[in-house]
Every structure is written in structure tokens, then in C-alpha cells.
Design a protein around this motif. Structure first.
Motif, PDB file in Angstrom:
ATOM      1  N   GLU A 177       3.022   2.788   6.447  1.00 25.78           N
ATOM      2  CA  GLU A 177       3.317   1.641   6.321  1.00 25.78           C
ATOM      3  C   GLU A 177       2.979   0.703   5.323  1.00 25.78           C
ATOM      4  N   ILE A 178       5.140   0.430   4.636  1.00 24.23           N
ATOM      5  CA  ILE A 178       4.884  -0.169   3.271  1.00 24.23           C
ATOM      6  C   ILE A 178       4.814  -1.675   3.284  1.00 24.23           C
ATOM      7  N   PRO A 179       3.273  -2.411   2.448  1.00 19.92           N
ATOM      8  CA  PRO A 179       2.783  -3.714   2.935  1.00 19.92           C
ATOM      9  C   PRO A 179       4.126  -4.538   2.491  1.00 19.92           C
ATOM     10  N   ALA A 180       3.879  -5.662   3.217  1.00 17.93           N
ATOM     11  CA  ALA A 180       5.357  -6.639   2.861  1.00 17.93           C
ATOM     12  C   ALA A 180       5.070  -6.943   1.404  1.00 17.93           C
ATOM     13  N   ARG A 181       5.907  -7.604   0.434  1.00 13.19           N
ATOM     14  CA  ARG A 181       5.420  -8.274  -1.008  1.00 13.19           C
ATOM     15  C   ARG A 181       5.115  -9.520  -0.522  1.00 13.19           C
ATOM     16  N   ARG A 182       4.388 -10.443  -1.096  1.00  8.81           N
ATOM     17  CA  ARG A 182       3.958 -11.303  -0.931  1.00  8.81           C
ATOM     18  C   ARG A 182       4.226 -12.116  -2.497  1.00  8.81           C
ATOM     19  N   GLY A 183       4.220 -13.667  -1.944  1.00  6.76           N
ATOM     20  CA  GLY A 183       4.999 -14.980  -2.935  1.00  6.76           C
ATOM     21  C   GLY A 183       6.622 -14.714  -2.853  1.00  6.76           C
ATOM     22  N   ALA A 186      -1.836   6.447   1.077  1.00 10.19           N
ATOM     23  CA  ALA A 186      -1.273   7.081  -0.073  1.00 10.19           C
ATOM     24  C   ALA A 186      -0.699   5.583  -1.270  1.00 10.19           C
ATOM     25  N   TRP A 187      -0.056   4.650  -0.487  1.00 10.86           N
ATOM     26  CA  TRP A 187       0.646   3.689  -0.694  1.00 10.86           C
ATOM     27  C   TRP A 187       0.008   3.435  -2.281  1.00 10.86           C
ATOM     28  N   TYR A 188      -0.794   2.884  -1.385  1.00  9.82           N
ATOM     29  CA  TYR A 188      -2.275   2.019  -2.819  1.00  9.82           C
ATOM     30  C   TYR A 188      -2.304   3.423  -3.763  1.00  9.82           C
ATOM     31  N   VAL A 189      -2.368   4.294  -3.694  1.00  9.89           N
ATOM     32  CA  VAL A 189      -2.485   5.016  -4.953  1.00  9.89           C
ATOM     33  C   VAL A 189      -1.276   5.351  -5.503  1.00  9.89           C
ATOM     34  N   ALA A 190      -0.426   5.668  -5.122  1.00 15.21           N
ATOM     35  CA  ALA A 190       0.707   5.728  -6.354  1.00 15.21           C
ATOM     36  C   ALA A 190       1.463   4.469  -6.371  1.00 15.21           C
ATOM     37  N   TRP A 228       3.464 -11.646  -9.203  1.00 14.12           N
ATOM     38  CA  TRP A 228       2.771 -11.999  -7.688  1.00 14.12           C
ATOM     39  C   TRP A 228       1.162 -12.451  -8.323  1.00 14.12           C
ATOM     40  N   TRP A 229       0.595 -11.178  -9.320  1.00 13.72           N
ATOM     41  CA  TRP A 229      -0.697 -11.283  -9.470  1.00 13.72           C
ATOM     42  C   TRP A 229      -0.999 -12.387 -10.244  1.00 13.72           C
ATOM     43  N   SER A 230      -0.245 -12.770 -11.213  1.00  9.09           N
ATOM     44  CA  SER A 230      -0.283 -13.869 -12.408  1.00  9.09           C
ATOM     45  C   SER A 230      -0.721 -14.890 -11.112  1.00  9.09           C
ATOM     46  N   ALA A 231       0.587 -15.704 -10.859  1.00  8.33           N
ATOM     47  CA  ALA A 231       0.792 -16.631 -10.365  1.00  8.33           C
ATOM     48  C   ALA A 231      -0.167 -16.879  -9.110  1.00  8.33           C
ATOM     49  N   ARG A 232      -0.915 -15.974  -8.364  1.00  9.77           N
ATOM     50  CA  ARG A 232      -1.572 -16.043  -7.245  1.00  9.77           C
ATOM     51  C   ARG A 232      -3.441 -16.585  -7.838  1.00  9.77           C
ATOM     52  N   PHE A 233      -3.046 -16.246  -9.263  1.00  9.04           N
ATOM     53  CA  PHE A 233      -4.155 -16.307 -10.241  1.00  9.04           C
ATOM     54  C   PHE A 233      -3.935 -18.147 -10.073  1.00  9.04           C
ATOM     55  N   ILE A 234      -2.958 -18.111 -10.855  1.00  6.75           N
ATOM     56  CA  ILE A 234      -2.805 -19.773 -10.799  1.00  6.75           C
ATOM     57  C   ILE A 234      -3.369 -20.711  -9.639  1.00  6.75           C
ATOM     58  N   LEU A 243      -0.878   2.587  -7.674  1.00  2.03           N
ATOM     59  CA  LEU A 243      -2.030   2.510  -8.430  1.00  2.03           C
ATOM     60  C   LEU A 243      -1.609   2.831 -10.037  1.00  2.03           C
ATOM     61  N   LEU A 244      -1.269   4.611  -9.814  1.00  2.00           N
ATOM     62  CA  LEU A 244      -0.010   4.787 -10.144  1.00  2.00           C
ATOM     63  C   LEU A 244       0.669   5.010 -11.102  1.00  2.00           C
ATOM     64  N   ALA A 245       1.474   4.026 -10.784  1.00  2.00           N
ATOM     65  CA  ALA A 245       2.388   3.700 -11.557  1.00  2.00           C
ATOM     66  C   ALA A 245       2.638   2.441 -12.445  1.00  2.00           C
ATOM     67  N   GLY A 246       1.091   2.066 -11.935  1.00  2.00           N
ATOM     68  CA  GLY A 246       1.242   0.952 -13.313  1.00  2.00           C
ATOM     69  C   GLY A 246       1.347  -0.479 -12.925  1.00  2.00           C
ATOM     70  N   GLU A 247       1.268  -0.557 -11.112  1.00  2.00           N
ATOM     71  CA  GLU A 247       1.550  -1.691 -10.538  1.00  2.00           C
ATOM     72  C   GLU A 247       0.317  -2.101  -9.378  1.00  2.00           C
ATOM     73  N   MET A 248       0.069  -3.101  -9.381  1.00  2.00           N
ATOM     74  CA  MET A 248      -0.786  -3.755  -8.463  1.00  2.00           C
ATOM     75  C   MET A 248      -0.166  -3.709  -6.875  1.00  2.00           C
ATOM     76  N   PRO A 249      -0.789  -3.290  -6.062  1.00  2.00           N
ATOM     77  CA  PRO A 249      -0.488  -3.330  -4.616  1.00  2.00           C
ATOM     78  C   PRO A 249      -0.353  -5.071  -3.814  1.00  2.00           C
ATOM     79  N   ALA A 250       0.362  -5.433  -3.464  1.00  2.00           N
ATOM     80  CA  ALA A 250       0.642  -5.968  -3.070  1.00  2.00           C
ATOM     81  C   ALA A 250      -0.125  -6.709  -2.222  1.00  2.00           C
ATOM     82  N   ASP A 251      -0.883  -6.444  -1.692  1.00  2.00           N
ATOM     83  CA  ASP A 251      -1.780  -6.806  -0.260  1.00  2.00           C
ATOM     84  C   ASP A 251      -3.348  -6.627  -1.048  1.00  2.00           C
ATOM     85  N   ILE A 252      -3.594  -6.018  -2.563  1.00  4.23           N
ATOM     86  CA  ILE A 252      -4.990  -6.067  -2.311  1.00  4.23           C
ATOM     87  C   ILE A 252      -5.779  -6.418  -2.427  1.00  4.23           C
TER      88      ILE A 252
END
Length: 273
Positions: free
Chosen positions: A226-232, A113-117, A36-42, A119-128
């Protein structure tokens, strides 16, 4: 940004010189980015009038004409081999955030805490992107004026095919490691994760033993935030379409096509539940 003569009928098309060990795109057809992040970049590039010209560089990227590509704070530099003996120098610039700006972003991230977890898992939060917006910043460029594009080739078009090839490969680099987007804005992966890990450790150390499990069973399985909704498109598509391509066929049909009806049925069954 300076350019020399542009391509014209007086200068017939020429083939680029072959490159040994160049940075070659994995994709051979279709969309540029898969996450989703590379698609968002494009998507952002297309909104700025840049993405529509990426087609000019796809052949270069897929041929491996990009000799080198480096991402640093505020700058992407690359060397792209064209038809001339000397490769062209390519630079894509963007503003890197300072210490105070990154401190505000990190404070906002560490407070959830959701953002921290994530990011520490190596992912980009959907609503960063919303986190950056909340502190008056933007993760991706908001206008073409925020990007500085330069290539030493003689083509007047911006982006030329050499710049476009670098944009194409940049999206794939973001696919491989989303933290490269943050590094481009001035914060390296190790620095950010170090701060997130410190914040998570401090929060854990400050917590008391808490109430016995038997007294909190009614809330035990309720997420603390609250867990953010996924985008894209990935959020709306089937799991089989989100998985990496598998080079397996069943009676000449790709495995994903064979499995898709099963996933459609499972999704419909879940919707009725």
C-alpha cells in the motif's frame, strides 16, 4: 546553557557586521520550508515554543550573517557574525541514535519495498515518522528538553537571534537534502542507502522467475504494498503551488497565478471522474 547580560534599554540596538560569503537563506519572504519534512520540522519547533521566535533570526539568515553551519551526529554547530568583531559560537544538540536503535529502524524500512524505493530515489517517505514511532523512537524532538541550545552571545533570550538564524537555515538545509535530518540523528546518507540497496538487491536475488505474464495479468498493475498517503499541505494543494517559483510573468501577473484556474478546473474534473 549559560548566557551573559540580556538586551535592555541600557544597550542600544546595534547593526551586525557584514559578512563576505556567508550562508545566506534563499527565501526572501514567506514560509521557512517548502518540503513536507522541513515544514514538519518547523511545526515541531512551534509546538515546543521555539518556532515562534524564529522571526528574530530571519533577517540575520537572509543577510548572510551565518558564517558557517555544520551538521553532525547529534550536533549542529555554526558561527554567526553579530555586531562584535568575533562571531558567536552556536550549538544545537539532539540525541543521536545508537547502532542497535538504527538497526531496528533499518529493519523496519527494509521490510517495506515502498520505503526502500523512496529512499533510494533520494526522497523521504511521507510516513517515515511512523516507522521511528513503531520502534520506540522519534525522528523529530518530542519536547524542548530534547534540544540543547547554546550561543556565546550575551542575550538571555533562548533562542536568541543567532540561534534562530541557524534554525531558519537548518530548515532550508533539510529542504535541500532530507537525509541531513537522519544524519543529525546519527545515520549518514551513504550508510543508510548502502543498507537499503543491499536489502533491495538481496530481495531481488531471492525472487524466482515467477509465473508467466499471461497468468498474472489480473494482478500485474496492483501495487505490491500500500502506498502511504502524503502528508502536509503539499498533499492537499495544487501541483502548480507545489512547483518551485518561476520568475516569469504574463501581463504583469506571476505565471503560477495565470495557470492556477486551469489546475483548479483539472482537479474538479478529476474529482467528478
Amino acid at each position: 546553557m549559560s548566557k551573559g547580560r540580556h538586551d535592555s534599554p541600557f544597550y542600544p540596538p546595534s547593526r551586525p557586521r557584514s559578512v563576505e560569503g556567508g550562508v545566506k537563506a534563499r527565501s526572501v519572504r514567506g514560509a521557512i520550508g517548502t518540503s513536507w519534512w522541513s515544514a514538519r520540522f518547523i511545526e515541531v519547533l512551534e509546538g515546543l515554543g521555539v518556532g515562534g521566535r524564529l522571526q528574530r533570526g530571519r533577517n540575520y539568515a537572509r543577510r548572510g550573517q551565518v558564517v558557517s553551519l555544520d551538521i553532525d551526529a547529534g550536533t549542529v554547530t555554526a558561527s554567526v557574525q553579530g555586531s562584535r568583531p568575533k562571531p558567536y559560537r552556536v550549538r544545537i544538540g539532539i540525541t543521536a541514535f545508537g547502532k542497535a536503535e538504527w538497526a531496528a529502524v533499518e529493519e523496519a524500512l527494509a521490510g517495506n519495498a515502498w520505503y526502500v524505493a523512496t529512499l533510494l530515489a533520494g526522497e523521504m517517505p511521507a510516513d517515515i515518522e511512523d516507522v521511528f514511532t513503531a520502534v520506540g523512537l522519534s525522528l523529530f524532538p518530542r519536547s524542548a528538553g530534547e534540544l540543547s541550545l547554546d550561543c556565546s552571545c550575551p542575550d538571555w533570550e533562548v533562542p536568541c537571534k543567532h540561534l534562530a538564524a541557524v534554525f531558519y537555515l537548518l530548515a532550508e538545509q533539510f529542504d535541500d537534502d532530507p537525509f541531513r535530518i537522519l544524519a543529525w540523528r546519527g545515520r549518514e546518507r551513504e550508510d543508510l542507502l548502502g543498507r537499503m540497496n543491499a536489502a533491495d538487491t538481496a530481495e531481488t536475488a531471492g525472487q524466482s522467475a515467477g509465473a508467466p505474464l499471461t497468468e498474472v495479468l489480473d494482478a500485474f498493475f496492483v501495487p505490491p504494498v500500500e502506498i502511504p498517503a502524503r502528508r502536509g499541505a503539499a498533499a492537499r494543494g495544487l501541483l502548480v503551488d507545489q512547483a518551485p517559483p518561476v520568475d516569469v510573468t504574463v501581463r504583469s501577473h506571476p505565471l503560477a497565478e495565470v495557470l492556477r484556474p486551469v489546475y483548479v478546473a483539472l482537479q474538479a474534473s478529476a474529482g467528478r471522474a
